[in-house]
Design a protein around this motif. Structure first.
Motif, PDB file in Angstrom:
ATOM      1  N   ASP A 282      43.742  12.990   8.124  1.00  0.00           N
ATOM      2  CA  ASP A 282      43.721  13.221   6.679  1.00  0.00           C
ATOM      3  C   ASP A 282      42.826  14.396   6.309  1.00  0.00           C
ATOM      4  N   SER A 283      41.496  14.252   6.483  1.00  0.00           N
ATOM      5  CA  SER A 283      40.546  15.306   6.149  1.00  0.00           C
ATOM      6  C   SER A 283      39.928  15.884   7.414  1.00  0.00           C
ATOM      7  N   ASP A 284      39.270  17.033   7.278  1.00  0.00           N
ATOM      8  CA  ASP A 284      38.521  17.606   8.391  1.00  0.00           C
ATOM      9  C   ASP A 284      37.204  16.842   8.484  1.00  0.00           C
ATOM     10  N   LEU A 285      37.164  15.853   9.374  1.00  0.00           N
ATOM     11  CA  LEU A 285      36.005  14.958   9.435  1.00  0.00           C
ATOM     12  C   LEU A 285      34.747  15.661   9.919  1.00  0.00           C
ATOM     13  N   TYR A 286      34.887  16.777  10.577  1.00  0.00           N
ATOM     14  CA  TYR A 286      33.698  17.539  10.947  1.00  0.00           C
ATOM     15  C   TYR A 286      32.974  18.002   9.683  1.00  0.00           C
ATOM     16  N   GLN A 287      33.733  18.311   8.661  1.00  0.00           N
ATOM     17  CA  GLN A 287      33.155  18.797   7.408  1.00  0.00           C
ATOM     18  C   GLN A 287      32.787  17.670   6.451  1.00  0.00           C
TER      19      GLN A 287
ATOM     20  N   ASP B  67      35.661   7.096   1.606  1.00  0.00           N
ATOM     21  CA  ASP B  67      36.250   6.889   2.937  1.00  0.00           C
ATOM     22  C   ASP B  67      36.306   8.158   3.770  1.00  0.00           C
ATOM     23  N   HIS B  68      35.958   9.316   3.192  1.00  0.00           N
ATOM     24  CA  HIS B  68      36.071  10.619   3.869  1.00  0.00           C
ATOM     25  C   HIS B  68      37.495  10.855   4.342  1.00  0.00           C
ATOM     26  N   SER B  69      38.445  10.255   3.645  1.00  0.00           N
ATOM     27  CA  SER B  69      39.840  10.299   4.051  1.00  0.00           C
ATOM     28  C   SER B  69      40.710  10.451   2.808  1.00  0.00           C
TER      29      SER B  69
ATOM     30  N   GLY C  19      42.043  12.550  -2.597  1.00  0.00           N
ATOM     31  CA  GLY C  19      42.734  12.452  -3.873  1.00  0.00           C
ATOM     32  C   GLY C  19      41.778  12.583  -5.047  1.00  0.00           C
ATOM     33  N   LEU C  20      40.635  11.909  -4.946  1.00  0.00           N
ATOM     34  CA  LEU C  20      39.627  12.004  -6.005  1.00  0.00           C
ATOM     35  C   LEU C  20      39.128  13.434  -6.159  1.00  0.00           C
ATOM     36  N   ASN C  21      38.893  14.114  -5.052  1.00  0.00           N
ATOM     37  CA  ASN C  21      38.442  15.503  -5.126  1.00  0.00           C
ATOM     38  C   ASN C  21      39.478  16.386  -5.817  1.00  0.00           C
ATOM     39  N   GLY C  22      40.756  16.099  -5.581  1.00  0.00           N
ATOM     40  CA  GLY C  22      41.808  16.853  -6.254  1.00  0.00           C
ATOM     41  C   GLY C  22      41.817  16.623  -7.754  1.00  0.00           C
TER      42      GLY C  22
ATOM     43  N   ILE D 298      40.172   9.496  21.307  1.00  0.00           N
ATOM     44  CA  ILE D 298      40.591   8.372  20.478  1.00  0.00           C
ATOM     45  C   ILE D 298      41.002   8.904  19.105  1.00  0.00           C
ATOM     46  N   VAL D 299      42.159   8.457  18.627  1.00  0.00           N
ATOM     47  CA  VAL D 299      42.650   8.892  17.315  1.00  0.00           C
ATOM     48  C   VAL D 299      42.824   7.674  16.411  1.00  0.00           C
ATOM     49  N   PRO D 300      41.839   7.363  15.558  1.00  0.00           N
ATOM     50  CA  PRO D 300      41.975   6.255  14.616  1.00  0.00           C
ATOM     51  C   PRO D 300      42.727   6.717  13.358  1.00  0.00           C
ATOM     52  N   VAL D 301      43.902   6.166  13.138  1.00  0.00           N
ATOM     53  CA  VAL D 301      44.658   6.473  11.920  1.00  0.00           C
ATOM     54  C   VAL D 301      44.342   5.352  10.944  1.00  0.00           C
ATOM     55  N   ALA D 302      43.122   5.382  10.431  1.00  0.00           N
ATOM     56  CA  ALA D 302      42.616   4.203   9.728  1.00  0.00           C
ATOM     57  C   ALA D 302      41.529   4.543   8.722  1.00  0.00           C
ATOM     58  N   GLY D 303      41.661   5.684   8.062  1.00  0.00           N
ATOM     59  CA  GLY D 303      40.693   6.040   7.031  1.00  0.00           C
ATOM     60  C   GLY D 303      39.272   6.049   7.561  1.00  0.00           C
TER      61      GLY D 303
END
Length: 389
Positions: free
Chosen positions: A295-300, A84-86, A91-94, A267-272
């Motif tokens: 949640d995450s830095d979506l640019y990255q 989900d890039h979110s 959590g999985l990366n952690g 636009i700010v989608p708070v939706a994973g």
């Protein structure tokens, strides 16, 4: 490494797998050094604190095959999935990072529907997981039941603090504080004077972002004597626009199209993963609108072709906190004290503006630094019914 406890340690059941875990600089000290505009955003802090080599390979169940320790950390996703890039992916990366640090394998199981939560957790317990990370608010009921009947398994509950068990650690984030910065930045960037937000579900980990965002826009209007409007959320009534889940990209696209037709240009989608539906709508419209990630830095992290639309991201540092919780548990120092990530301790923050650094007002970064300090010392108030403070 930051310690994830606000109270005394309550038990020490987990086997000790290393005598000395390497301790990195605290999140707070790192935050002070990199600042809001640094390229290494808070969402990437985990890479700076004890990150080792990635596991050499994984099995079909998601377990690393090069393990030297028998300690087994595991994670179960919400419906958005681990790509989900979110928050699920973070959590999985952690967990992966922690497994590498302690020299263990790991297991991951993905939930396709809400009906999978309990069975997925039971499956991980049956596979003798020492610690199970539950990725998201929606899993809390299943976690509570499993924790009550599996006292030898530790549970790390992300985005909910209602679990009360010796073997359950609640981890929550004051994302309203970071979203306040995001709202101020959106208002400062907007050319139309209209910004918008929508959520996946009307649940506290979502609405706390929307509250902070609306507060940040309001603060900008007060400071600059402007009248930037917020579409999609009414903080006073706690009513707004929601997709109804985290999977319907078409509905996210439709919602965003409606916002664009109402002249919104941030636009700010708070939706994973549904930021992708928002991005698709912007690209289809041909309008000069942008997205703020959460949640995450979506640019990255984005791999869907929308990074060029990312003004900035509102960060919830799940990866680093998950890594710390698991490594502490594996070292025998698990505790059930609530952890609240905020601006002051670096648990939340704002990413770099990346490609938009030269396109935002020249004074914006310093203004955000000042606001961040004000929120941290309490001189600027951020209110939300979903607050943990």
């Amino acid at each position: 490494m930051a310690t994830l406890t606000d109270g005394p340690r309550t038990h020490h059941r987990a086997p000790r797998v290393s005598q000395h875990l390497t301790k990195g600089p605290s999140l707070t000290s790192l935050t002070k050094r990199i600042g809001l505009g640094a390229v290494a955003a808070l969402g990437s802090l985990a890479l700076l604190t004890g990150c080792g080599q990635a596991p050499s390979s994984t099995s079909s169940s998601g377990a690393a095959t090069s393990a030297t320790s028998k300690y087994l950390p595991c994670i179960v996703s919400d419906q958005g999935g681990f790509d989900d890039h979110s928050f699920n992916e973070s959590g999985l990366n952690g967990v992966k990072q922690a497994a590498t640090k302690i020299g263990s394998s790991f297991k991951q199981v993905q939930s396709a529907t809400a009906n999978d939560y309990a069975s997925n957790i039971s499956n991980l317990v049956a596979q003798k997981c020492n610690a199970i990370v539950a990725s998201g608010f929606n899993l809390v009921d299943a976690v509570k039941k499993s924790a009550a009947s599996n006292a030898k398994t530790d549970f790390v509950m992300i985005d909910d603090n209602s679990i009360k068990a010796d073997n359950g650690k609640p981890i929550v984030f004051e994302t309203s504080e970071a979203a306040f910065l995001g709202g101020y930045a959106a208002a400062a960037y907007s050319k139309t004077g209209v910004v918008a937000t929508f959520g996946g579900l009307a649940i506290p980990p979502v609405t706390i972002y929307m509250d902070g965002f609306a507060d940040g826009v309001k603060y900008y209007n007060q400071q600059k004597k402007k009248n930037v409007k917020v579409l999609g959320w009414n903080e006073a009534t706690q009513k707004g626009v929601f997709v109804g889940g985290f999977l319907d990209q078409n509905k996210a696209k439709t919602i965003t199209t409606n916002f664009l037709n109402s002249n919104a240009d941030v636009i700010v989608p708070v939706a994973g993963p549904l930021y992708q539906g928002a991005g698709a709508a912007i690209k289809s419209s041909g309008k000069s609108a942008v997205v703020e990630g959460v949640d995450s830095d979506l640019y990255q992290t984005d791999t869907a072709g929308y990074k060029n639309l990312m003004l900035v991201s509102i960060l919830k540092n799940i990866q680093n906190v998950t890594y710390t919780a698991i490594t502490q548990a594996a070292d025998g120092s698990f505790d059930n004290a609530q952890y609240v990530g905020d601006l002051k301790n670096g648990g939340v923050g704002l990413s770099s503006f990346h490609d938009f650094a030269s396109k935002v007002p020249s004074s914006l970064t310093s203004e955000l630094d000042t606001i961040k300090q004000g929120i941290s010392d309490g001189s600027i108030k951020v209110d939300s019914p979903a607050s943990f403070k």
